[in-house]
Scaffold this active site. Structure first.
Site, PDB file in Angstrom:
ATOM      1  N   GLY A  96       3.512   6.662   8.164  1.00 26.04           N
ATOM      2  CA  GLY A  96       4.876   6.795   7.665  1.00 26.04           C
ATOM      3  C   GLY A  96       5.759   5.648   8.103  1.00 26.04           C
ATOM      4  N   HIS A 150       0.816  -1.218   0.000  1.00 23.78           N
ATOM      5  CA  HIS A 150       0.000   0.000   0.000  1.00 23.78           C
ATOM      6  C   HIS A 150       0.850   1.268   0.000  1.00 23.78           C
ATOM      7  CE1 HIS A 150       0.431  -0.111   4.524  1.00 23.78           C
ATOM      8  NE2 HIS A 150       0.477   1.211   4.343  1.00 23.78           N
ATOM      9  N   VAL A 203     -13.926 -21.164  -3.398  1.00 21.96           N
ATOM     10  CA  VAL A 203     -15.031 -21.302  -2.457  1.00 21.96           C
ATOM     11  C   VAL A 203     -15.131 -20.057  -1.585  1.00 21.96           C
ATOM     12  CG1 VAL A 203     -14.935 -23.817  -2.348  1.00 21.96           C
ATOM     13  CG2 VAL A 203     -13.565 -22.464  -0.739  1.00 21.96           C
ATOM     14  N   ASP A 240       0.143  -7.647   1.596  1.00 18.31           N
ATOM     15  CA  ASP A 240       0.509  -6.228   1.667  1.00 18.31           C
ATOM     16  C   ASP A 240       2.028  -6.042   1.670  1.00 18.31           C
ATOM     17  OD1 ASP A 240       0.071  -3.496   1.674  1.00 18.31           O
ATOM     18  OD2 ASP A 240       0.007  -3.363   3.858  1.00 18.31           O
ATOM     19  N   SER A 243       4.775   2.572   7.939  1.00 17.19           N
ATOM     20  CA  SER A 243       4.414   1.417   7.119  1.00 17.19           C
ATOM     21  C   SER A 243       5.582   0.989   6.246  1.00 17.19           C
ATOM     22  CB  SER A 243       3.213   1.744   6.234  1.00 17.19           C
ATOM     23  OG  SER A 243       2.050   1.897   6.998  1.00 17.19           O
TER      24      SER A 243
END
Length: 390
Positions: free
Chosen positions: A233, A131, A292, A161, A235
């Site tokens: 910041g 992200h 599924v 991610d 991340s």
């Protein structure tokens, strides 16, 4: 002659032993070789046979040595992308166009964001969050020594991610990988990143919980929870143990204000390493999939389906024409076992299926209307998540 041969043999033996030691503990000292493999620096095992923080890390009441080891490997990431605003309705007015023409462009602006990353190889590979770099037109990496380099995305994995970047540089300070599997609740951890443009900020805390899932952060969650302050910041930055070894990639916080409230989450380094190696080798991550939709089993459902215990994953929906459909799996079935391993809940089943190689068969045990049913499905490749619309 015999004496010369003996001296040569001893010298060769010492050289081979030295090469082995260097390649095991300091591979970054060796010249890089072309190929699609990446060698990360792994923390050396302790005498007990497991990895752990440096034995002297906290003996003097300071984590300075851990910070000194890890900080040069953490980078600041700044991204930008162009956002085009919708055309103003006035531009479609005939009278307005008469004076200003028909070729007036839509308004365009550049949006910027910040994040962090971790250098994982001396050759320029960097781990960060998906992200952080998603849809970015330009990515700039700020190194600890003040250099700023442009980076390119090697590959990404929205399901965890994670993303891998690469910069053109040599002899970068690669971080040492620790063991997230050896972490215990209560262990000291440090978060290093770029919150609010304050580069290489260090915060400390403990491991608050392990194996957190069902948070809606990513598809595959097995997260480390920590109370080390993590803010916007951070991340993509490093979560390290008391010895400065990487144990996680900081990814999200729980907050009502946008700032730290003492609940942060990191992706375990064990997961990050698998994703890193696959992206370097193939450019992406291949996971198993059977098509599924799963549902948690409540006590009422367990009684209704005569399960005897609140365990397994309820098949709430089956994709027509998908692997599960072709194997005869139906809505209402409860999966209790995959490849001989018990299924605890939908999250466990999702992870078990994802770990299977696409194209391989998977034997499953089901409960159907109180009866035991065996099924074998041919595992497909998990489709890529659709990009988020702006």
């Amino acid at each position: 002659m015999y004496r010369l041969w003996l001296i040569f043999a001893q010298a060769a033996t010492i050289a081979v032993a030295a090469l082995f030691v260097v390649s095991t503990f300091r591979p970054e000292w060796l010249p890089s070789r072309p190929g699609s493999q990446i060698a990360v620096v792994q923390q050396a095992p302790t005498q007990a046979g497991t990895t752990g923080p440096l034995p002297t890390a906290a003996s003097v009441g300071s984590y300075h040595e851990a910070v000194r080891r890890a900080t040069p490997s953490v980078v600041n990431i700044s991204t930008s992308k162009e956002i085009r605003s919708p055309r103003h309705p006035l531009l479609n007015d005939p009278i307005f166009r008469r004076f200003f023409g028909d070729q007036l462009p839509d308004e365009a602006q550049r949006a910027t964001s910040l994040g962090s990353g971790v250098i994982v190889s001396t050759g320029g590979y960097i781990l960060t969050n998906h992200h952080v770099v998603e849809a970015a037109d330009e990515i700039e990496v700020g190194l600890h020594d003040g250099r700023k380099l442009l980076a390119k995305v090697v590959g990404n994995d929205p399901d965890t991610d994670l993303a891998v970047l690469r910069v053109t540089a040599d002899n970068l300070p690669a971080i040492t990988f620790g063991s997230s599997d050896a972490l215990r609740v209560g262990d000291v951890v440090l978060a290093i990143g770029n919150p609010f443009y304050l580069g290489h900020t260090v915060t400390s805390g403990i491991v608050s919980a392990l194996g957190r899932s069902g948070l809606g952060i990513s598809t595959f969650e097995n997260l480390i929870q920590t109370d080390a302050a993590i803010n916007p910041g951070n991340s993509g930055g490093a979560l390290v143990d008391a010895g400065g070894n990487l144990v996680g990639i900081n990814t999200a916080i729980y907050s009502r204000t946008g700032g730290s409230m003492g609940i942060g989450f990191a992706i375990p380094v064990s997961t990050a390493k698998v994703v890193l190696e696959q992206i370097i080798k193939t450019g992406g991550v291949a996971r198993g999939w059977i098509g599924v939709e799963l549902q948690e089993i409540s006590p009422a459902l367990a009684e209704s389906f005569k399960l005897g215990a609140q365990r397994g994953a309820l098949i709430a929906g089956v994709l027509r024409g998908g692997p599960a459909d072709k194997a005869g799996i139906k809505p209402g079935d409860v999966v209790v076992e995959i490849q001989g391993k018990p299924v605890a809940d939908p999250t466990a089943m999702l992870n078990m299926i994802a770990a299977l190689a696409p194209g391989s068969p998977a034997k499953m045990k089901l409960k159907r209307q109180g009866q035991d049913v065996d099924a074998t499905t041919n595992v497909g490749r998990r489709p890529k998540p659709q990009p988020r619309s702006e």
